[in-house]
Enzyme design. Structure first.
Site, PDB file in Angstrom:
ATOM      1  N   ARG A  12     -10.864   2.450  -5.156  1.00  8.61           N
ATOM      2  CA  ARG A  12      -9.675   3.279  -5.354  1.00  8.61           C
ATOM      3  C   ARG A  12      -9.782   3.940  -6.708  1.00  8.61           C
ATOM      4  NH1 ARG A  12      -3.263   1.798  -6.214  1.00  8.61           N
ATOM      5  NH2 ARG A  12      -3.889   1.662  -8.390  1.00  8.61           N
ATOM      6  N   TYR A  72       0.770   6.514 -13.537  1.00 10.58           N
ATOM      7  CA  TYR A  72       0.832   5.351 -12.668  1.00 10.58           C
ATOM      8  C   TYR A  72      -0.579   4.833 -12.347  1.00 10.58           C
ATOM      9  CZ  TYR A  72       0.055   2.850  -8.567  1.00 10.58           C
ATOM     10  OH  TYR A  72      -0.457   1.921  -7.723  1.00 10.58           O
ATOM     11  N   ASP A  76      -4.269   6.531  -4.545  1.00 11.06           N
ATOM     12  CA  ASP A  76      -2.862   6.172  -4.329  1.00 11.06           C
ATOM     13  C   ASP A  76      -1.977   7.159  -5.082  1.00 11.06           C
ATOM     14  OD1 ASP A  76      -0.430   4.916  -4.005  1.00 11.06           O
ATOM     15  OD2 ASP A  76      -1.090   2.946  -4.714  1.00 11.06           O
ATOM     16  N   HIS A  78       1.394   7.008  -4.887  1.00  6.48           N
ATOM     17  CA  HIS A  78       2.584   6.226  -5.244  1.00  6.48           C
ATOM     18  C   HIS A  78       3.883   7.002  -5.101  1.00  6.48           C
ATOM     19  CE1 HIS A  78       3.818   2.356  -7.150  1.00  6.48           C
ATOM     20  NE2 HIS A  78       2.700   2.003  -6.547  1.00  6.48           N
ATOM     21  N   GLU A 104      -3.078   7.396  -0.138  1.00  6.02           N
ATOM     22  CA  GLU A 104      -2.034   6.381   0.082  1.00  6.02           C
ATOM     23  C   GLU A 104      -0.689   6.831  -0.464  1.00  6.02           C
ATOM     24  OE1 GLU A 104      -3.139   2.657  -1.757  1.00  6.02           O
ATOM     25  OE2 GLU A 104      -1.056   2.022  -1.866  1.00  6.02           O
ATOM     26  N   GLU A 137       3.071  -0.288   1.931  1.00  2.55           N
ATOM     27  CA  GLU A 137       3.154  -1.529   1.155  1.00  2.55           C
ATOM     28  C   GLU A 137       4.594  -1.902   0.832  1.00  2.55           C
ATOM     29  OE1 GLU A 137       0.623  -0.302  -2.131  1.00  2.55           O
ATOM     30  OE2 GLU A 137       2.337  -0.318  -3.475  1.00  2.55           O
ATOM     31  N   ARG A 186      -0.317  -0.492   5.629  1.00  5.26           N
ATOM     32  CA  ARG A 186      -0.546  -1.365   4.462  1.00  5.26           C
ATOM     33  C   ARG A 186       0.487  -2.479   4.303  1.00  5.26           C
ATOM     34  NH1 ARG A 186      -3.417  -1.078   0.641  1.00  5.26           N
ATOM     35  NH2 ARG A 186      -2.043  -1.044  -1.179  1.00  5.26           N
ATOM     36  N   GLU A 232      -7.246  -4.599   0.243  1.00  5.30           N
ATOM     37  CA  GLU A 232      -7.225  -4.346  -1.212  1.00  5.30           C
ATOM     38  C   GLU A 232      -7.564  -5.640  -1.951  1.00  5.30           C
ATOM     39  OE1 GLU A 232      -3.388  -3.089  -2.659  1.00  5.30           O
ATOM     40  OE2 GLU A 232      -4.222  -2.388  -4.559  1.00  5.30           O
ATOM     41  N   TRP A 249       9.214   5.877  -7.866  1.00  7.58           N
ATOM     42  CA  TRP A 249       8.151   4.982  -8.335  1.00  7.58           C
ATOM     43  C   TRP A 249       7.334   4.530  -7.187  1.00  7.58           C
ATOM     44  CZ3 TRP A 249       5.535   4.060 -12.431  1.00  7.58           C
ATOM     45  CH2 TRP A 249       4.618   2.986 -12.409  1.00  7.58           C
TER      46      TRP A 249
HETATM   47  O1  KDG Z   1       4.669  -4.173  -7.219  1.00  2.12           O
HETATM   48  C1  KDG Z   1       4.089  -2.924  -7.158  1.00  2.12           C
HETATM   49  C2  KDG Z   1       2.578  -2.988  -7.053  1.00  2.12           C
HETATM   50  O2  KDG Z   1       2.179  -3.954  -6.133  1.00  2.12           O
HETATM   51  C3  KDG Z   1       2.038  -1.645  -6.658  1.00  2.12           C
HETATM   52  O3  KDG Z   1       2.311  -0.753  -7.691  1.00  2.12           O
HETATM   53  C4  KDG Z   1       0.561  -1.697  -6.387  1.00  2.12           C
HETATM   54  O4  KDG Z   1       0.583   0.470  -5.357  1.00  2.12           O
HETATM   55  C5  KDG Z   1       0.029  -0.590  -5.541  1.00  2.12           C
HETATM   56  C6  KDG Z   1      -1.239  -0.824  -4.860  1.00  2.12           C
HETATM   57  O5  KDG Z   1      -1.609   0.018  -4.044  1.00  2.12           O
HETATM   58  O6  KDG Z   1      -1.849  -1.860  -5.102  1.00  2.12           O
HETATM   59 MG    MG Z   2      -0.126   1.381  -3.511  1.00  2.00          MG
END
Ligand code: KDG
Ligand code: MG
Length: 402
Positions: free
Chosen positions: A147, A159, A210, A212, A236, A262, A283, A339, A402
């Site tokens: 990643r 981030y 990612d 995010h 992602e 996630e 995920r 992951e 976030w």
């Molecule tokens: O608690 C938040 C994290 O687990 C996150 O920011 C991690 O986005 C993440 C990832 O893909 O591992």
């Molecule tokens: Mg993530």
């Protein structure tokens, strides 16, 4: 197999973890993870006040019935706190059942579908040169899927990108740190990142990225179109997914594979995405979505639509979740990738475990149960510390995702 006790532990060996231990009359115990980063005590209290009293005296072997009792039997269904608490119970009960059967968990699930579990590493660079170094280091450890996250020129902190030497941004502030986001600056930079990594490493390496939840669907479609020629393994969390239909726009404009989920906590969060083939990887994790019992349903639904698993595996999920995920990954037919962010040594001391990494792959081990234990005495030396993940604002101060 009567449940005689259920105890909740909150500890902080480098970061916070919530752990549930269920004991049976026969003396067999099971361990479950109940960690919800930044909201740990809410789950601990939900378990202690509202779930533990319901468990005492129940038959630990009735995993499905206990799951339904805690899900349907409560008027207020779903939500991250409830589903994390249910997951902790569910995982502890699967641990007990597998120990009782004297089998590693993957055997109870149906046996091996593969010999080892392919995992992806994190490479975070404050700039592109730093990122190239990080990718090279991960490649040298044997990872063939990485990643990539890069600092963005003009943004102070991005981030997923940490100071040199720190592998992951810890949730370590007693109040949330505020960070800034600019979609324009990100879009201007991200093609350079992928171009530089492909130029340096070629196309044999699988690259993941990612976002995010930072983009709108139209911006996500633009990024997908820009990056698809670099053949990402996945992009992602391009957008927040409360509105699952918004993925139609992204999907209709790019062939870049999409991963999401996630932060999901039930099958209902991904039903539209899966049934309409709007994503490629799901995920959603065992700890945040009702445990093994519920994840099996999500994975089975996904398998009908060519969607594969790609479990979240950041260090804020305890080794219990990692161990369970590796058993699940070993069994699940529609496995994609897992992951992997290694925990610090002290975390593995508090949660002794049986899994190991070897040359880009992980192995779940053969210990009966899910293979992860909990050292209560050691954990007691690391009491809970309030800790938050950062929040995010646009350059004009507007609160962002976030
Ligand atoms: O608690 C938040 C994290 O687990 C996150 O920011 C991690 O986005 C993440 C990832 O893909 O591992
Ligand atoms: Mg993530």
């Amino acid at each position: 197999m009567k449940i005689v006790s259920a105890k909740v532990f909150v500890c902080s060996p480098s970061r916070n973890f919530v752990t549930l231990k269920i004991e049976t009359e026969e003396g067999i115990y099971g361990i479950g993870d109940a960690t919800l980063n930044g909201r740990e005590l809410a789950v601990a209290s939900y378990l202690e006040e509202h779930v533990v009293p319901l468990l005492i005296g129940k038959d630990a072997s009735r995993i499905e019935d206990i799951w339904q009792y805690l899900y349907r039997g409560v008027y207020w269904r779903r939500g991250s706190i409830t589903m994390t608490a249910i997951a902790a119970v569910d995982v502890a009960l699967w641990d007990i059942k597998a120990k009782q059967a004297n089998m590693p968990l993957y055997q109870l699930l149906g046996g091996k579908s593969r010999d080892s579990v392919r995992v992806y590493a994190h490479a975070n660079g404050t700039n592109i040169d730093h990122l190239i170094d990080e990718v090279r280091q991960a490649q040298q450890l044997g990872y063939s899927a990485i990643r990539i996250q890069s600092g963005i020129p003009g943004i102070k902190k991005t981030y997923g990108v940490t100071e040199k030497g720190i592998k992951y941004e810890p949730a370590n502030a007693s109040l949330p740190e505020e960070q800034v986001w600019s979609t324009t600056k990100y879009i201007n930079h991200i093609e350079n990142v992928f171009a530089a990594i492909r130029e340096e490493f070629g196309y044999d390496l699988d690259l993941l990225h990612d976002v995010h939840h930072r983009l709108t669907p139209n911006e996500a479609a633009q990024v997908g179109k820009i990056l698809e020629k670099y053949r990402p393994f996945w992009l992602e969390d391009m957008v927040p997914a409360e509105n699952q239909d918004s993925f139609r726009l992204i999907r209709s404009r790019t062939t870049a594979p999409l991963a999401v989920g996630e932060v999901f906590n039930s099958i209902w969060d991904c039903k539209t995405l899966i049934e309409n083939q709007l994503i490629d990887y799901i995920r959603t994790t065992i700890v945040h979505a009702g445990g093994i019992t519920h994840l099996r349903r999500i994975a089975d639904l996904a398998s009908l639509y060519h969607v594969r698993t790609g479990f979240h595996g950041a260090t804020d999920l305890s080794p219990i979740t990692m161990g369970c995920a590796l058993h699940f990954d070993t069994w699940v037919p529609n496995f994609g990738i897992q992951e992997h962010m290694p925990h610090e040594a002290i975390v593995n001391d508090v949660f002794p475990n049986d899994y190991h990494f070897d040359n880009g792959y992980m192995h779940c081990g053969e210990t009966a149960g899910h293979g992860v234990d909990f050292n209560e005495q050691l954990a007691a030396q690391y009491p809970y510390k309030p800790a938050y993940l950062p929040v995010n604002r646009l350059e004009d101060g507007t609160l962002w995702n976030w």
